[in-house]
Scaffold this motif. Structure first.
Motif, PDB file in Angstrom:
ATOM      1  N   SER A   2       1.163  -1.081  -0.397  1.00  0.00           N
ATOM      2  CA  SER A   2      -0.026   0.079   0.016  1.00  0.00           C
ATOM      3  C   SER A   2       1.124   1.211   0.448  1.00  0.00           C
ATOM      4  CB  SER A   2      -1.211  -0.044   1.089  1.00  0.00           C
ATOM      5  OG  SER A   2      -0.421   0.097   2.167  1.00  0.00           O
ATOM      6  N   PHE A   3       0.235   2.386   0.092  1.00  0.00           N
ATOM      7  CA  PHE A   3       0.682   3.422  -0.612  1.00  0.00           C
ATOM      8  C   PHE A   3      -0.607   4.694   0.398  1.00  0.00           C
ATOM      9  CE2 PHE A   3       2.861   0.955  -4.408  1.00  0.00           C
ATOM     10  CZ  PHE A   3       3.823   1.948  -3.868  1.00  0.00           C
ATOM     11  N   TYR A   4       0.649   4.954   1.342  1.00  0.00           N
ATOM     12  CA  TYR A   4      -0.227   6.633   1.699  1.00  0.00           C
ATOM     13  C   TYR A   4       0.049   7.516   1.458  1.00  0.00           C
ATOM     14  CZ  TYR A   4      -1.688   8.888   6.057  1.00  0.00           C
ATOM     15  OH  TYR A   4      -2.155  10.628   6.763  1.00  0.00           O
ATOM     16  N   TYR A   5      -1.644   8.183   1.298  1.00  0.00           N
ATOM     17  CA  TYR A   5      -1.182   9.518   0.033  1.00  0.00           C
ATOM     18  C   TYR A   5      -2.188  10.424   1.453  1.00  0.00           C
ATOM     19  CZ  TYR A   5      -3.905  13.130  -2.031  1.00  0.00           C
ATOM     20  OH  TYR A   5      -4.281  15.006  -2.420  1.00  0.00           O
ATOM     21  N   ASP A   6      -1.861  11.657   1.907  1.00  0.00           N
ATOM     22  CA  ASP A   6      -2.147  12.376   2.391  1.00  0.00           C
ATOM     23  C   ASP A   6      -1.276  14.183   2.084  1.00  0.00           C
ATOM     24  OD1 ASP A   6      -2.423  14.882   3.750  1.00  0.00           O
ATOM     25  OD2 ASP A   6      -1.500  14.118   6.189  1.00  0.00           O
ATOM     26  N   PRO A   7      -2.246  15.189   1.269  1.00  0.00           N
ATOM     27  CA  PRO A   7      -1.635  16.441   0.756  1.00  0.00           C
ATOM     28  C   PRO A   7      -0.819  16.593   1.087  1.00  0.00           C
ATOM     29  CG  PRO A   7      -3.695  16.138   0.860  1.00  0.00           C
ATOM     30  CD  PRO A   7      -3.662  15.046   1.163  1.00  0.00           C
ATOM     31  N   ASN A   8      -0.748  16.864   2.844  1.00  0.00           N
ATOM     32  CA  ASN A   8       0.243  17.507   3.743  1.00  0.00           C
ATOM     33  C   ASN A   8       1.025  16.452   4.577  1.00  0.00           C
ATOM     34  OD1 ASN A   8      -1.087  19.963   3.767  1.00  0.00           O
ATOM     35  ND2 ASN A   8      -2.815  18.468   4.839  1.00  0.00           N
ATOM     36  N   SER A   9       1.659  15.510   3.533  1.00  0.00           N
ATOM     37  CA  SER A   9       2.509  14.554   3.748  1.00  0.00           C
ATOM     38  C   SER A   9       3.845  14.498   3.055  1.00  0.00           C
ATOM     39  CB  SER A   9       1.847  13.660   4.534  1.00  0.00           C
ATOM     40  OG  SER A   9       2.515  12.775   4.940  1.00  0.00           O
ATOM     41  N   SER A  10       4.562  13.297   3.899  1.00  0.00           N
ATOM     42  CA  SER A  10       5.059  13.030   2.320  1.00  0.00           C
ATOM     43  C   SER A  10       5.225  12.476   1.418  1.00  0.00           C
ATOM     44  CB  SER A  10       6.750  12.136   3.179  1.00  0.00           C
ATOM     45  OG  SER A  10       7.759  13.111   3.900  1.00  0.00           O
ATOM     46  N   PRO A  11       5.384  12.469  -0.074  1.00  0.00           N
ATOM     47  CA  PRO A  11       4.135  11.084  -0.900  1.00  0.00           C
ATOM     48  C   PRO A  11       4.671   9.887  -0.770  1.00  0.00           C
ATOM     49  CG  PRO A  11       5.444  13.136  -2.282  1.00  0.00           C
ATOM     50  CD  PRO A  11       6.045  12.776  -0.405  1.00  0.00           C
ATOM     51  N   PHE A  12       4.529   8.502  -0.791  1.00  0.00           N
ATOM     52  CA  PHE A  12       4.264   7.382  -1.109  1.00  0.00           C
ATOM     53  C   PHE A  12       4.830   6.604  -0.084  1.00  0.00           C
ATOM     54  CE2 PHE A  12       4.133  10.194  -5.292  1.00  0.00           C
ATOM     55  CZ  PHE A  12       3.672   9.585  -6.258  1.00  0.00           C
ATOM     56  N   GLN A  13       4.588   7.299   1.218  1.00  0.00           N
ATOM     57  CA  GLN A  13       4.878   6.028   1.803  1.00  0.00           C
ATOM     58  C   GLN A  13       4.794   4.612   1.988  1.00  0.00           C
ATOM     59  OE1 GLN A  13       4.685   8.077   6.120  1.00  0.00           O
ATOM     60  NE2 GLN A  13       4.052   9.609   4.623  1.00  0.00           N
ATOM     61  N   LYS A  14       5.321   3.565   2.084  1.00  0.00           N
ATOM     62  CA  LYS A  14       5.088   2.810   2.046  1.00  0.00           C
ATOM     63  C   LYS A  14       4.811   1.646   2.738  1.00  0.00           C
ATOM     64  CE  LYS A  14       5.934  -1.456  -1.882  1.00  0.00           C
ATOM     65  NZ  LYS A  14       6.648  -1.512  -3.018  1.00  0.00           N
ATOM     66  N   LEU A  15       3.643   0.866   2.736  1.00  0.00           N
ATOM     67  CA  LEU A  15       3.880  -0.070   3.677  1.00  0.00           C
ATOM     68  C   LEU A  15       3.805  -1.465   2.824  1.00  0.00           C
ATOM     69  CD1 LEU A  15       2.319  -0.737   6.833  1.00  0.00           C
ATOM     70  CD2 LEU A  15       0.298  -0.874   6.136  1.00  0.00           C
ATOM     71  N   GLU A  16       4.497  -2.345   3.137  1.00  0.00           N
ATOM     72  CA  GLU A  16       3.688  -3.986   2.479  1.00  0.00           C
ATOM     73  C   GLU A  16       3.735  -5.003   4.398  1.00  0.00           C
ATOM     74  OE1 GLU A  16       8.064  -4.581   0.072  1.00  0.00           O
ATOM     75  OE2 GLU A  16       8.501  -3.328   1.137  1.00  0.00           O
ATOM     76  N   LEU A  17       3.394  -5.828   4.052  1.00  0.00           N
ATOM     77  CA  LEU A  17       2.951  -6.669   5.332  1.00  0.00           C
ATOM     78  C   LEU A  17       2.756  -8.130   4.403  1.00  0.00           C
ATOM     79  CD1 LEU A  17      -0.647  -5.318   6.668  1.00  0.00           C
ATOM     80  CD2 LEU A  17       1.858  -4.844   7.321  1.00  0.00           C
TER      81      LEU A  17
END
Length: 133
Positions: free
Chosen positions: A111-126
């Protein structure tokens, strides 16, 4: 979800989540909320190699014409709704959401996190484990 070892929290941080499965009928690949635009959606979904075969149809109508019932991946959005248990200012935010891809063959989740006020494309792998079995 319980997050341990959060740098600014004295205790584990517990959050409540809800999700949407992209089934092309109830939910399409276009989010239409949480400040995500169509361009944001396309940029995030294309981070998943398993999405590339769907791109041309998704660009037309969000994927409404797709039948994903036998597709080997399940696409979702996960959104933290609220903090259940958290100490004083832990420094975390739940403003964004995750674009999620579940592999039916190996049970992995990317998954990739989206928040326009955060660092782009933070990744989560499970990845699933079977305890040696």
């Amino acid at each position: 979800m319980e997050a341990n070892n959060v740098p600014m929290a004295d205790t584990p941080v517990v959050t409540f989540w809800e999700g949407e499965i992209v089934d092309t009928k109830n939910y399409t690949f276009f989010t239409k909320k949480w400040e995500a635009t169509r361009d944001d959606d396309i940029r995030h979904w294309t981070k998943f190699p398993s999405f590339s075969a769907l791109l041309s149809l998704v660009e037309v109508d969000g994927g409404k014409s797709l039948d994903l019932s036998n597709y080997p991946y399940i696409f979702m959005r996960w959104k933290e709704q609220y903090l259940v248990h958290v100490g004083t200012d832990c420094g975390l935010t739940i403003a964004g959401f995750y674009y999620v891809c579940f592999s039916c063959s190996d049970g992995s989740i990317n998954s990739f996190y989206y928040d326009p006020n955060s660092s782009p494309f933070q990744k989560l792998e499970l990845k699933s484990t079977n305890g040696g079995r």
